[in-house]
Design a protein around this motif. Sequence first.
Motif, PDB file in Angstrom:
ATOM      1  N   PRO A 127       0.821  -1.211   0.000  1.00  0.00           N
ATOM      2  CA  PRO A 127       0.000   0.000   0.000  1.00  0.00           C
ATOM      3  C   PRO A 127       0.861   1.268   0.000  1.00  0.00           C
ATOM      4  O   PRO A 127       1.901   1.326   0.671  1.00  0.00           O
ATOM      5  N   LEU A 128       0.410   2.253  -0.768  1.00  0.00           N
ATOM      6  CA  LEU A 128       1.079   3.553  -0.793  1.00  0.00           C
ATOM      7  C   LEU A 128       0.400   4.473   0.210  1.00  0.00           C
ATOM      8  O   LEU A 128      -0.816   4.714   0.118  1.00  0.00           O
ATOM      9  N   ASP A 129       1.159   4.983   1.152  1.00  0.00           N
ATOM     10  CA  ASP A 129       0.626   5.899   2.160  1.00  0.00           C
ATOM     11  C   ASP A 129       0.626   7.314   1.591  1.00  0.00           C
ATOM     12  O   ASP A 129       1.610   8.047   1.709  1.00  0.00           O
ATOM     13  N   ALA A 130      -0.490   7.691   0.966  1.00  0.00           N
ATOM     14  CA  ALA A 130      -0.581   8.992   0.300  1.00  0.00           C
ATOM     15  C   ALA A 130      -0.640  10.155   1.285  1.00  0.00           C
ATOM     16  O   ALA A 130      -0.456  11.312   0.886  1.00  0.00           O
ATOM     17  N   THR A 131      -0.868   9.863   2.563  1.00  0.00           N
ATOM     18  CA  THR A 131      -0.868  10.958   3.551  1.00  0.00           C
ATOM     19  C   THR A 131       0.518  11.591   3.649  1.00  0.00           C
ATOM     20  O   THR A 131       0.647  12.728   4.121  1.00  0.00           O
ATOM     21  N   LYS A 132       1.546  10.870   3.190  1.00  0.00           N
ATOM     22  CA  LYS A 132       2.904  11.426   3.214  1.00  0.00           C
ATOM     23  C   LYS A 132       3.053  12.599   2.248  1.00  0.00           C
ATOM     24  O   LYS A 132       4.003  13.372   2.351  1.00  0.00           O
ATOM     25  N   PHE A 133       2.113  12.720   1.309  1.00  0.00           N
ATOM     26  CA  PHE A 133       2.149  13.850   0.379  1.00  0.00           C
ATOM     27  C   PHE A 133       1.496  15.099   0.967  1.00  0.00           C
ATOM     28  O   PHE A 133       1.646  16.193   0.422  1.00  0.00           O
ATOM     29  N   ASP A 134       0.751  14.929   2.071  1.00  0.00           N
ATOM     30  CA  ASP A 134       0.035  16.055   2.679  1.00  0.00           C
ATOM     31  C   ASP A 134       1.047  17.079   3.184  1.00  0.00           C
ATOM     32  O   ASP A 134       1.929  16.759   3.984  1.00  0.00           O
ATOM     33  N   GLY A 135       0.934  18.290   2.731  1.00  0.00           N
ATOM     34  CA  GLY A 135       1.882  19.340   3.104  1.00  0.00           C
ATOM     35  C   GLY A 135       3.059  19.406   2.154  1.00  0.00           C
ATOM     36  O   GLY A 135       3.509  20.499   1.785  1.00  0.00           O
ATOM     37  N   VAL A 136       3.566  18.244   1.740  1.00  0.00           N
ATOM     38  CA  VAL A 136       4.718  18.207   0.831  1.00  0.00           C
ATOM     39  C   VAL A 136       4.366  18.826  -0.518  1.00  0.00           C
ATOM     40  O   VAL A 136       5.107  19.662  -1.049  1.00  0.00           O
ATOM     41  N   LEU A 137       3.211  18.453  -1.071  1.00  0.00           N
ATOM     42  CA  LEU A 137       2.833  18.961  -2.384  1.00  0.00           C
ATOM     43  C   LEU A 137       2.549  20.461  -2.360  1.00  0.00           C
ATOM     44  O   LEU A 137       2.857  21.173  -3.323  1.00  0.00           O
TER      45      LEU A 137
END
Length: 413
Positions: A127-137
């Motif tokens: 699974p890809l933890d897309a929450t890691k993109f929160d703030g980064v993008l």
Amino acid sequence: MSSAISPLAPTEITDMPAVAGVKFATAAAGIRYKGRTDVLLAILDRGTTVAGVFTQSKCPSAPVEWCRAKLKSGKARALVVNSGNANAFTGKTGRQATALTAALAAKAAGCSPNEVFLASTGVIGEPLDATKFDGVLATLAETAAPGDWMSAAKAIMTTDTFPKLATATVKLGKANVTINGMAKGAGMIMPDMATMLSFVFTDAPISASALQSLLRDGVEDTFNAVTIDGDTSTSDTLLAFATGHAAASGAPKISRAGDPRLKAFTKALHTVLADLSEQVARDGEGARKLIEIIVEGAVSKKSARKIAMSVANSPLVKTAIAGEDANWGRVVMAVGKAGEPANRDKLSISFNGIRVAKSGARDPSYNEQEVSAAMKNPKIQIRIGLGLGKGRDRVLTCDLTKEYIAINADYRS
């Protein structure tokens, strides 16, 4: 990502000009790798058109399915690429991850999620933890700037040993237009109507439908004529974006692929795709030899392609090349198993211009020392003459070494 750069890597770094209407930023989101960038955000100006070709795998990744659905509009404002996790074979959670990533990118770029395109590369099934993109993008959108193609290409690498970049400048009407491309890929490579991951950007004003036709035709003798190991990825994605900014400099707006004014542009696009696809072959996992296979005298081009791919994907041929052994018997085997018309007694085979087999037997002038010396070259050309017709084709591959096994034996662990 391997630490040792392939000995077949380009010796010069490509000087990449900016493409008007395209901005990049990269970050380390901690998807899988430590101490390196693993996410790329491209911001595209309003009015950018998009085209794409994708894997023909029956088990495509969630980002591939997302892009196929969004491609229908022909419009793009953002591209998000991550390395380390392919978001493939991840079920409902994978689809949720693409939706969340697109929503975060859309908010950061000030556009609709339907104008966001996604690509992921890396391990399948986790699974890809897309929450890691929160703030980064959001941060990336604020810092995105034109020009840093090298950082962009590095962020999408997995087992690649060098970033893959190519560029061309060509006249369209009264304006000079730029075509820039990047690619990643070193293993699980035998594209089928697409490539591993590759992204092409131009400032030419071309409609989405025309761009789609150009791209579909362009991959056939470039990315689709490359194989590393015969395995087609779940994630193969090639996207092309046209910002249209060159219209302000006198480039005509192109609505159809058959427009005669596109002749030079089409040739330049092919050059960029061919350059990138050769770099992929040069960076095959563990590769020490670039192998070009030319099949001539087949009953058709399609038949020549199948025979060339049979040779290119043969572990026995590839290990012989790794051992610098001109073992034409293995080439004969691969030709014979292809299932295409072939006549043993008309077959001829050459290695690097030295004919080793003729009319179904070893060439009478065969010289072991001469051929052995030729096999030490970093590029090996295998030319196969079938003597049956006018069909011809060419594919690229690489040798198969112990390092390929080591890389893939340890890939997940």
